[in-house]
Design a protein around this motif. Structure first.
Motif, PDB file in Angstrom:
ATOM      1  N   ILE A  48       0.779  -1.472   0.075  1.00 18.31           N
ATOM      2  CA  ILE A  48       0.113   0.338  -0.192  1.00 18.31           C
ATOM      3  C   ILE A  48       0.929   1.135  -0.387  1.00 18.31           C
ATOM      4  CG2 ILE A  48      -1.288   1.569   1.156  1.00 18.31           C
ATOM      5  CD1 ILE A  48      -2.781  -1.366   2.489  1.00 18.31           C
ATOM      6  N   SER A  49       1.911   1.253   0.223  1.00 18.69           N
ATOM      7  CA  SER A  49       2.751   2.444   1.537  1.00 18.69           C
ATOM      8  C   SER A  49       3.199   2.815  -0.473  1.00 18.69           C
ATOM      9  CB  SER A  49       3.843   2.178   1.774  1.00 18.69           C
ATOM     10  OG  SER A  49       4.679   1.458   1.962  1.00 18.69           O
ATOM     11  N   ASN A  52       0.375   4.072  -2.776  1.00 20.64           N
ATOM     12  CA  ASN A  52      -0.103   5.078  -2.702  1.00 20.64           C
ATOM     13  C   ASN A  52       0.247   6.900  -2.704  1.00 20.64           C
ATOM     14  OD1 ASN A  52       0.741   6.734  -0.253  1.00 20.64           O
ATOM     15  ND2 ASN A  52       0.551   5.372   1.572  1.00 20.64           N
ATOM     16  N   ILE A 171      -7.075   6.105  -6.830  1.00 20.85           N
ATOM     17  CA  ILE A 171      -6.946   6.268  -5.790  1.00 20.85           C
ATOM     18  C   ILE A 171      -8.081   5.767  -4.950  1.00 20.85           C
ATOM     19  CG2 ILE A 171      -8.316   9.294  -4.124  1.00 20.85           C
ATOM     20  CD1 ILE A 171      -7.051  10.453  -6.479  1.00 20.85           C
ATOM     21  N   ASN A 174      -6.654   2.162  -3.515  1.00 21.83           N
ATOM     22  CA  ASN A 174      -5.991   2.617  -2.330  1.00 21.83           C
ATOM     23  C   ASN A 174      -6.637   2.871  -1.019  1.00 21.83           C
ATOM     24  OD1 ASN A 174      -3.492   5.245  -1.499  1.00 21.83           O
ATOM     25  ND2 ASN A 174      -4.389   3.522  -1.143  1.00 21.83           N
ATOM     26  N   SER A 178      -6.720  -0.282   1.626  1.00 20.27           N
ATOM     27  CA  SER A 178      -6.058   0.156   2.829  1.00 20.27           C
ATOM     28  C   SER A 178      -8.098   0.171   4.128  1.00 20.27           C
ATOM     29  CB  SER A 178      -6.761   1.675   3.071  1.00 20.27           C
ATOM     30  OG  SER A 178      -5.523   2.066   2.523  1.00 20.27           O
ATOM     31  N   TYR A 198      -1.008   5.108   5.037  1.00 22.31           N
ATOM     32  CA  TYR A 198      -2.321   4.287   3.656  1.00 22.31           C
ATOM     33  C   TYR A 198      -2.940   4.917   3.079  1.00 22.31           C
ATOM     34  CZ  TYR A 198      -3.013   0.214   7.036  1.00 22.31           C
ATOM     35  OH  TYR A 198      -2.903  -0.642   8.210  1.00 22.31           O
ATOM     36  N   LEU A 199      -2.864   6.428   3.042  1.00 21.48           N
ATOM     37  CA  LEU A 199      -3.577   6.977   1.686  1.00 21.48           C
ATOM     38  C   LEU A 199      -2.239   8.334   1.305  1.00 21.48           C
ATOM     39  CD1 LEU A 199      -6.896   7.284   3.220  1.00 21.48           C
ATOM     40  CD2 LEU A 199      -6.314   5.872   1.196  1.00 21.48           C
ATOM     41  N   GLY A 200      -1.273   8.255   2.021  1.00 20.89           N
ATOM     42  CA  GLY A 200      -0.273   9.884   1.454  1.00 20.89           C
ATOM     43  C   GLY A 200      -0.612  11.034   1.867  1.00 20.89           C
TER      44      GLY A 200
END
Ligand code: MN
Length: 698
Positions: A48-49, A52, A171, A174, A178, A198-200
């Motif tokens: 994920i990282s 993201n 997005i 993602n 997450s 998780y989401l940046g």
């Protein structure tokens, strides 16, 4: 030579955007792994990282595509790329100083921001920052590159839309993945770090701004009636102090011990013929302890932080999410650390084995007026010093002493323990031979093990208090913040409590929401008090013990020791309990009323006086939650300052370099310094602390 190179690279607009996206993507990953401490664990979080940053960066750069003319396209791409670079670099620098990300609030309150930038810039710069020079070259070089190398065929609308749709899809993907890995990631934001992990960064910035706009809209929707009526209603909630107790702890040090996830049923319980918490059991019935047997937690989704905010601000947590996260950094509070400092000259501090960003504590504690906050970064970290949610309790308690002894007395300190936190991990070397129960659920079994460990940690801490002499000058408050075993596990737990799982019902669930509340002080006439109360009642109780009049403060609980104490306890989720009844409200608006003595659901005629009386009481108590929500969500305390109280200015506090701050105060005060360290002839008391923790070497 130049011409040749030029002719070799021919890019379409889309490819150029993709190339610049790739640059920012790779740089963001470098930042994630080199500069930030995101606490990435396990393969899924890693994946994920890795992905993201992609969606949002692409979305933003792809906007340039919608400018048809070459010149507009170029300028917009330059600006967007520069903004993205700035967001990244500014966050890196800010993080190095504050271990946090730039929020919309930080940007708006430029004071803090300048604080960071005003520091010797050298200390905030690192060799790999040279990479960002590449971005500078790219920005400056972009017009020349576009002039020579961009193919001139105009881009079709469908390609532009496709690229933007692709980024939107990334997005959403993602977000979905997450949410699977971390349910309610946004609903219950524990920690801003989680959102970035998780989401940046881009998402964090957007989300943070949206939340702020929302909260501001709520806060600004304030009329005179809004201000007056909730505050006036809240001001009615008051119980006169009990003369027997008022001021008996005046000027004593206050030591609050937050027993993480600790439920009352653990007290005096035996497992395999062994007491689970022998030390707390002895404290519970000690002649110097007033213990409460019917004290309930009242937390909602904000869990630990809800408990903290009830205990210290005297208002409830929010209906959803954590008040600390949502409103802690910006709201106005009149809370224990500030009141005690202003009225009685207390110095305040929190000790906690987790990182300061969790529940936005670093910011919220400043709003509450805490002088110092010693989080994980202030404690020695070794390979095996941490478990689950942070530094093991024995190590945190012991290591806190080198800071505690330098606080000016009287002090008001809070210890937030973490080892007895879900999933209740305890390494074998920390088990002193306690044999855990063997239910089918290992979470339940381990709960007893970590509770036993917490108990042993506290024994060591109390030994130190006695050894150092602090014990005689202090009042110690112990409380459980909320349940450790959730309702869905209670049937498995039931046999250990000598209950029949088949007869387990909601009444039993509510009874298990009891948590310890103990007031321990040498000379207090100890007893077990059966009065009903909850976390909202702690602040007035404590302030009265310390001799502080609470009449002018907005607090929604009442002194547990007062003869006028309100023994109806309202829960944040659903339900109310008092001496006689346990009540829940059904979705159709009617009530389930249980008799506490028998545990039976009563069959009361809804038109009867008794039913109406109970319903009325329930709604009155429930209304307190609404008052609290209005006060918090509209930040009404900013319109009301109690007489003699000065509003807290969060910028007065700096939780960096706290050792230097403490030493400076001790030195400046010289002979009049009241810290333990000074009183011990400038010698440390650390050696008085004995622990059997395997990691502790000295
Ligand atoms: Mn907790």
């Amino acid at each position: 030579m130049k011409a040749k190179w030029n002719s070799l690279i021919k890019l379409t607009r889309t490819k150029l955007i993709l190339a610049l996206t790739a640059v920012l993507w790779l740089e963001t990953l470098m930042v994630y792994y080199v500069d930030f401490r995101l606490g990435i664990e396990g393969p899924l979080q890693f994946i994920i990282s890795m992905f993201n940053p992609l969606g949002f960066v692409l979305l933003i750069l792809s906007l340039a595509n919608f400018f048809v003319r070459k010149k507009s396209f170029t300028i917009s791409l330059m600006v967007l790329f520069a903004l993205e670079t700035l967001l990244l670099v500014a966050n890196v620098v800010y993080y190095r100083e504050f271990s946090d990300f730039i929020s919309i609030n930080t940007m708006l309150s430029a004071q803090k921001f300048n604080g960071a930038m005003g520091k010797s810039i050298v200390t905030l710069i690192s060799p790999h920052d040279a990479i960002y020079l590449l971005n500078l070259i790219l920005i400056i070089g972009l017009p020349f590159f576009v002039k020579n190398n961009l193919v001139s065929t105009p881009i079709r609308l469908v390609s532009k839309v496709a690229l933007t749709c692709l980024s939107a899809f990334l997005i959403i993907l993602n977000l979905t993945i997450s949410e699977m890995n971390r349910p309610q990631l946004l609903g219950r934001t524990f920690d801003q770090t989680y959102i970035v992990k998780y989401l940046g960064l881009n998402f964090y910035m957007a989300y943070n701004t949206a939340s702020k706009v929302n909260e501001d809209a709520e806060k600004n929707k304030v009329t005179t009636i809004d201000i007056d009526s909730p505050l006036q209603e809240a001001a009615q909630v008051y119980a006169k102090p009990n003369k027997k107790y008022y001021g008996i702890a005046r000027k004593k040090n206050v030591i609050i011990i937050h027993l993480e996830s600790f439920q009352q049923f653990l007290i005096n319980m035996k497992v395999n013929d062994q007491e689970v918490t022998p030390f707390l059991n002895s404290l519970y019935s000690d002649k110097n302890t007033v213990s409460f047997s019917n004290f309930f937690h009242e937390v909602g989704q904000g869990k630990t932080s809800d408990a903290e905010n009830m205990l210290e601000s005297g208002l409830f947590g929010l209906p959803t999410g954590s008040l600390f996260n949502k409103l802690g950094p910006t709201n106005t509070f009149q809370s224990a650390p500030a009141i005690l400092k202003q009225k009685e000259g207390y110095t305040s501090a929190v000790f906690h084995g987790n990182v300061g960003s969790f529940y936005t504590r670093t910011k919220t504690y400043k709003s509450l007026g805490y002088n110092y906050f010693f989080d994980q970064g202030y404690f020695k970290q070794t390979e095996d010093s941490n478990v689950g949610f942070g530094l093991k309790d024995k190590l945190m308690l012991k290591e806190s002493v080198k800071y505690l002894e330098k606080l000016q007395q009287p002090f008001y300190v809070k210890y937030i323990t973490v080892t007895n936190h879900y999933p209740f991990d305890l390494p074998d070397e920390d088990n002193d031979g306690f044999v855990k129960p063997e239910t089918s659920d290992n979470v339940i079994n381990n709960y007893f093990l970590t509770a036993h460990y917490l108990d042993a940690s506290l024994r060591e801490f109390f030994d130190y208090l006695k050894e150092s002499g602090l014990y005689d000058r202090s009042i110690v408050i112990l409380y459980g913040d909320h349940y450790g075993i959730s309702d869905d596990k209670n049937e498995t737990l039931a046999p250990l409590l000598d209950k029949d799982p088949n007869e387990w019902d909601n009444f039993d669930n509510i009874q298990l929401q009891r948590v310890p509340f103990m007031i321990h002080m040498k000379g207090i006439a100890g007893r077990v008090d059966n009065e009903y109360g909850g976390e909202i009642d702690v602040l007035p109780t404590l302030l009265h013990l310390l001799g502080v009049n609470t009449k002018n403060y907005i607090q929604l609980g009442t002194d547990l020791l007062s003869k006028q104490h309100d023994g109806n306890v309202i829960f944040r989720n659903n339900g109310m309990i008092n001496k006689k009844y346990t009540v829940t409200k059904k979705s159709d608006g009617s009530y389930n009323i249980y008799d506490n003595k028998t545990g039976e659901l009563l069959d009361i005629d809804p038109t009867s006086d008794l039913y109406k009386k109970i319903a009325k009481k329930y709604e009155q108590e429930r209304h307190l939650l609404d008052i609290s929500d209005t006060i918090n969500q509209k930040n009404l305390l900013r319109f009301y300052t109690p007489i003699g109280f000065k509003p807290v200015d969060p910028t007065d506090y700096d939780y960096e370099n706290q050792v230097e701050q403490l030493d400076k105060i001790n030195n400046t005060l010289g002979n009049s310094s009241t810290s333990m360290y000074s009183q011990n002839n400038n010698k440390s008391t650390v050696s008085m602390y004995k622990t059997d923790a395997p990691e502790s070497t000295d």
